[in-house]
Design a protein around this motif. Structure first.
Motif, PDB file in Angstrom:
ATOM      1  N   GLN A 141      26.326  -0.837  -1.008  1.00  0.00           N
ATOM      2  CA  GLN A 141      25.435  -1.849  -1.886  1.00  0.00           C
ATOM      3  C   GLN A 141      25.463  -3.253  -1.389  1.00  0.00           C
ATOM      4  OE1 GLN A 141      26.024  -1.668  -6.070  1.00  0.00           O
ATOM      5  NE2 GLN A 141      23.785  -2.470  -6.422  1.00  0.00           N
ATOM      6  N   GLU A 142      24.102  -3.898  -0.952  1.00  0.00           N
ATOM      7  CA  GLU A 142      24.133  -5.163  -0.653  1.00  0.00           C
ATOM      8  C   GLU A 142      24.190  -6.218  -2.046  1.00  0.00           C
ATOM      9  OE1 GLU A 142      24.335  -5.725   2.395  1.00  0.00           O
ATOM     10  OE2 GLU A 142      23.611  -4.050   3.389  1.00  0.00           O
ATOM     11  N   PRO A 143      24.252  -7.499  -1.611  1.00  0.00           N
ATOM     12  CA  PRO A 143      24.411  -8.517  -2.799  1.00  0.00           C
ATOM     13  C   PRO A 143      22.901  -8.457  -3.430  1.00  0.00           C
ATOM     14  CG  PRO A 143      25.176  -9.487  -0.715  1.00  0.00           C
ATOM     15  CD  PRO A 143      24.757  -8.124  -0.479  1.00  0.00           C
ATOM     16  N   TRP A 144      21.883  -8.106  -2.843  1.00  0.00           N
ATOM     17  CA  TRP A 144      20.539  -7.958  -3.385  1.00  0.00           C
ATOM     18  C   TRP A 144      20.365  -6.991  -4.159  1.00  0.00           C
ATOM     19  CZ3 TRP A 144      21.365  -9.003   1.684  1.00  0.00           C
ATOM     20  CH2 TRP A 144      21.469  -7.830   2.595  1.00  0.00           C
ATOM     21  N   GLY A 145      21.387  -6.002  -4.319  1.00  0.00           N
ATOM     22  CA  GLY A 145      21.164  -4.721  -5.118  1.00  0.00           C
ATOM     23  C   GLY A 145      20.776  -3.717  -4.467  1.00  0.00           C
ATOM     24  N   LEU A 146      20.153  -3.583  -3.236  1.00  0.00           N
ATOM     25  CA  LEU A 146      19.765  -2.150  -2.702  1.00  0.00           C
ATOM     26  C   LEU A 146      20.918  -1.819  -1.918  1.00  0.00           C
ATOM     27  CD1 LEU A 146      16.528  -3.333  -1.059  1.00  0.00           C
ATOM     28  CD2 LEU A 146      16.747  -2.090  -3.030  1.00  0.00           C
TER      29      LEU A 146
END
Length: 128
Positions: free
Chosen positions: A93-98
């Motif tokens: 999971q990336e910091p931008w939520g994806l």
């Protein structure tokens, strides 16, 4: 101007190697085959591998990446690993939520497989 259709067109260095990668390793469905190329379904888009046309291959360096949304990126990672596809960046999971996972095609094109969580803004209805 009215755009009627679009697709991503690649001219791979080795057509047969790329065909095997996209068709067999990644598992994309064939939309159509013609004498010197193959077109694959890719969600709401198409990916065409052209084995004709001359000129240099499309990559490397390819100035971007293919963004491919899947329902479950972790299941996709397991499926691709089961087909001996090298995962160049594991699903996370990336910091931008994806949730994203990366694979590189035979010509160096980065394929980013993306899962959009139910709570992500891309899933929200922006109409007022």
């Amino acid at each position: 101007m009215e755009i009627l259709a679009s697709r991503v067109l690649f001219r791979p260095a080795n057509y047969q190697r790329s065909l095997t990668f996209y068709r067999d390793a990644i598992g994309l469905a064939v939309a159509r085959e013609y004498g010197a190329g193959t077109v694959f379904y890719a969600g709401q888009s198409l990916i065409e591998l052209a084995g004709h046309g001359g000129g240099p291959p499309s990559a490397p360096p390819f100035p971007g990446a293919l963004w491919l949304q899947v329902r479950d990126v972790y299941a996709t990672q397991a499926e691709l690993a089961g087909r001996d596809v090298a995962i160049t960046r594991a699903a996370t999971q990336e910091p931008w939520g994806l949730h994203e996972m990366h694979v590189t095609d035979p010509d160096g094109v980065d394929l980013i497989f993306v899962q959009i969580p139910d709570t992500h803004p891309l899933r929200r209805d922006s109409r007022t």
